[in-house]
Design a protein around this motif. Structure first.
Motif, short mmCIF file in Angstrom:
data_model
loop_
_atom_site.label_atom_id
_atom_site.label_comp_id
_atom_site.label_asym_id
_atom_site.label_seq_id
_atom_site.Cartn_x
_atom_site.Cartn_y
_atom_site.Cartn_z
N ARG A 173 -11.04 2.31 -1.85
CA ARG A 173 -10.81 3.36 -0.81
C ARG A 173 -10.99 4.94 -1.68
NH1 ARG A 173 -5.53 3.11 1.65
NH2 ARG A 173 -4.27 5.43 1.47
N GLY A 187 -2.22 12.88 -4.69
CA GLY A 187 -0.77 11.00 -4.25
C GLY A 187 -1.66 9.72 -3.39
N ARG A 188 -2.57 9.88 -2.53
CA ARG A 188 -3.32 8.54 -1.80
C ARG A 188 -3.93 7.83 -2.04
NH1 ARG A 188 -4.18 11.48 4.17
NH2 ARG A 188 -4.02 9.07 4.28
N ASP A 189 -4.40 7.91 -4.03
CA ASP A 189 -4.49 7.23 -4.44
C ASP A 189 -5.69 6.42 -3.91
OD1 ASP A 189 -4.60 4.93 -7.44
OD2 ASP A 189 -3.94 3.77 -5.55
N ASP A 237 -10.63 7.07 -4.44
CA ASP A 237 -11.80 6.37 -5.78
C ASP A 237 -12.59 7.37 -5.71
OD1 ASP A 237 -10.10 3.83 -6.43
OD2 ASP A 237 -10.84 3.30 -4.46
N GLY A 284 -6.83 13.21 -8.57
CA GLY A 284 -7.30 12.16 -9.32
C GLY A 284 -8.49 10.81 -8.61
N ALA A 285 -9.75 11.62 -8.38
CA ALA A 285 -10.86 11.11 -7.81
C ALA A 285 -12.56 11.57 -8.27
CB ALA A 285 -10.81 10.71 -6.81
N HIS A 315 -12.61 3.06 -12.26
CA HIS A 315 -10.68 2.71 -12.39
C HIS A 315 -9.87 1.26 -12.21
CE1 HIS A 315 -11.31 7.64 -11.76
NE2 HIS A 315 -11.91 7.60 -10.83
N GLU A 316 -8.67 1.49 -12.82
CA GLU A 316 -8.10 0.23 -12.73
C GLU A 316 -7.76 -0.37 -10.43
OE1 GLU A 316 -7.31 -2.10 -14.72
OE2 GLU A 316 -8.28 -1.01 -15.83
N LYS A 317 -7.82 1.26 -9.92
CA LYS A 317 -7.25 1.09 -9.06
C LYS A 317 -8.34 -0.17 -7.47
CE LYS A 317 -7.79 6.25 -8.14
NZ LYS A 317 -7.55 6.68 -8.27
N ASP A 348 -9.84 2.53 3.63
CA ASP A 348 -9.85 1.37 3.28
C ASP A 348 -11.84 0.39 3.23
OD1 ASP A 348 -7.10 1.93 1.56
OD2 ASP A 348 -6.12 0.97 3.20
#
Length: 542
Positions: free
Chosen positions: A223, A254-256, A258, A289-290, A372-374, A477
């Protein structure tokens, strides 16, 4: 040819003007017009003109003039920056098509035999490809406007690119133009369907590649966010652009995602000397978070101790710069450096040429994100991506090298701010589709002011692009892929094949001239002896 057109083409001046216009027609196949289908016939008027040239020298001249028209048309958006230099550079690069013009007349002029007409379908595209290859040298401007690049949105052509790169697509496009020229110009060959046979062979080649060429094996999804601040003008534009990038990046929390990608020159100061900017980017990384990939356009020092202005991709994480950096290796002539500045430095007074030469990087770099796990990927260990800066996305060999070095994704940071409202932003974004198709890897093309776009491993566009009229942060994505394409493995084999075709032509013509005995010299006619003066009673000899 009779009538007004025939009389006009008999005039060398009208022929010269027609060559320039005919040479400019292929530009319509590129973005923004994007008349991709027109590329398969765009060279026909130029080739018809050149084949009718009265001499080989004239054909070479019209090849050169057509090359000037092509170069100016494809790069017309550079005029505000280069001014008169655009015409001078076009005249220089146009010389590369002079041999091609001579070759077209040699193969198709007059009444060619069936064998020579069929050979022309391989020889003429090979000559064109050599001209494209020569001008693709970075010192001559690079591979912008390769004819095969006009097919960036055509799926079968993208599959062809995965086999032989953009070079193979160019060969196919010119081959179709050559076959059409044969059908139009040599009526006596139509019953033998020489041109039609050539067209069928091209179609069979394309279908065979479509059926045989391996497709990338999908291996997960990443992502990726692209931050495009848009046009920011004014005396403090650099600081306000950075602030706008901050604002847009915060919307990604919050949009997760990478990875967040900023455009070229998105940071105007060396982060080592501006710890405040580095700290602000670290805060953004923690909020989102990235990691954030920014691009620094500033004076700094590289690992070898070279001091100067670099275009540097810098990866920033929650704790600040991670240490992963890449310095742009291939610079834009005149825009980022002036060739032979001692002689051409005066260009800065007539255009927007670089006042100081940028420094070059020395090696490509593959950066690695934390595991990253995601990231939905079977290839654990962190997403590996290869950064490119602006102009470098035009070079097939650079993206191929990054993939061979292990990159799972390509990322190009660009600006094109100077060329808003022109064809340049769309043309630049379209190059990413070719690089994706060639390597079987997705590519993210992120710009300051548009057009930004993302393409999947097969060259297909992912989501909606971000146009030049928007200031936003887009999330994509991006499908990942594993395996390699034939082009990644074999490289520029299509170029070598073209050179082999031309070498075979030279050998064949040379052998033919060697085997053919010279025409016998006609015997000198018998001439009666010259009459000499003889005396007479009226005119005695004295």
């Amino acid at each position: 040819m009779r009538g007004p057109v025939g009389r006009s083409l008999a005039s060398p001046w009208w022929r010269a003007a027609a060559a320039v216009v005919a040479g400019s027609l292929p530009a319509l196949a590129f973005p923004e017009p994007s008349l991709w289908w027109f590329a398969y016939a765009a060279l026909v008027p130029w080739m018809l003109l050149v084949r009718s040239a009265p001499t080989g020298r004239r054909a070479a001249l019209e090849g050169w003039l057509g090359g000037i028209g092509f170069m100016v048309a494809v790069h017309h958006w550079l005029a505000p920056s280069l001014h008169v230099f655009l015409v001078l550079l076009a005249a220089l690069l146009g010389l590369l098509w002079a041999p091609w013009g001579w070759l077209v007349r040699s193969m198709l002029g007059g009444s060619p035999s069936v064998g020579r007409a069929l050979a022309a379908v391989a020889v003429v595209p090979s000559g064109w490809l050599v001209a494209e290859l020569a001008r693709s040298w970075q010192g001559l401007g690079g591979p912008w406007g390769l004819l095969g690049a006009s097919q960036w949105e055509v799926s079968p052509a993208l599959r062809l690119a995965s086999v032989g790169g953009v070079w193979l697509v160019s060969l196919l496009v010119v081959a179709v133009n050559t076959a059409l020229t044969v059908l139009i110009a040599v009526p006596r060959l139509r019953p033998r369907l020489t041109g039609a046979v050539s067209l069928v062979l091209c179609a069979v080649t394309l279908v065979s590649v479509w059926a045989w060429a391996p497709e990338p094996e999908r291996s997960g999804t990443a992502r990726i966010a692209v931050v495009q601040p848009g046009v920011v003008d004014g005396a403090d534009a650099r600081e306000r652009r950075f602030a706008q990038g901050e604002t847009l990046t915060r919307t990604l929390a919050g949009r997760d995602v990478d990875l967040v990608v900023w455009g070229e020159s998105s940071v105007s100061a060396d982060l080592a000397t501006r710890p405040d900017l580095a700290a602000r980017l670290a805060v953004l990384s923690r909020a989102v978070g990235a990691e954030i990939l920014v691009n620094v356009d500033a004076r700094s020092t590289d690992a070898a101790g070279t001091d100067g202005i670099f275009k540097r991709a810098v990866l920033v994480g929650p704790d600040g710069p991670t240490g992963d950096t890449y310095d742009k290796m291939r610079l834009v002539p005149f825009g980022e450096y002036i060739p032979a500045r001692a002689a051409l430095g005066w260009a800065t007074s007539v255009g927007k040429a670089a006042g100081e030469d940028r420094e070059r990087g020395t090696r490509p770099v593959v950066m690695v994100l934390p595991d990253h796990e995601k990231v939905e990927s079977a290839d654990r260990g962190g997403l590996r991506f290869g950064p490119l800066v602006c102009f470098e996305s035009a070079f097939p060999d650079m993206s191929r090298r990054l993939v061979r070095d292990g990159a799972q994704m390509l990322v190009a940071q660009s600006s094109t701010s100077t060329f808003q409202g022109s064809w340049a932003p769309e043309q630049h974004a379209s190059l990413a589709a070719l690089r994706s198709a060639e390597t079987g890897r997705p590519m993210v093309h992120a710009t300051l002011t548009g057009a930004s776009a993302v393409f999947g491993p097969g060259g297909e566009q992912i989501g909606e692009g971000i146009g030049t009229d928007r200031s936003t942060a887009g999330v994509f994505d991006v499908p990942l892929a594993r395996g390699t394409t034939p082009y990644t493995e074999l490289g520029d084999w299509a170029v070598y094949a073209a050179l082999a075709v031309l070498a075979a032509l030279c050998a064949s013509d040379g052998a033919r001239s060697f085997r053919t005995p010279p025409a016998p010299t006609a015997p000198m006619p018998l001439v009666p002896p010259a009459r000499t003066a003889h005396g007479s009673a009226a005119h005695p000899v004295r």
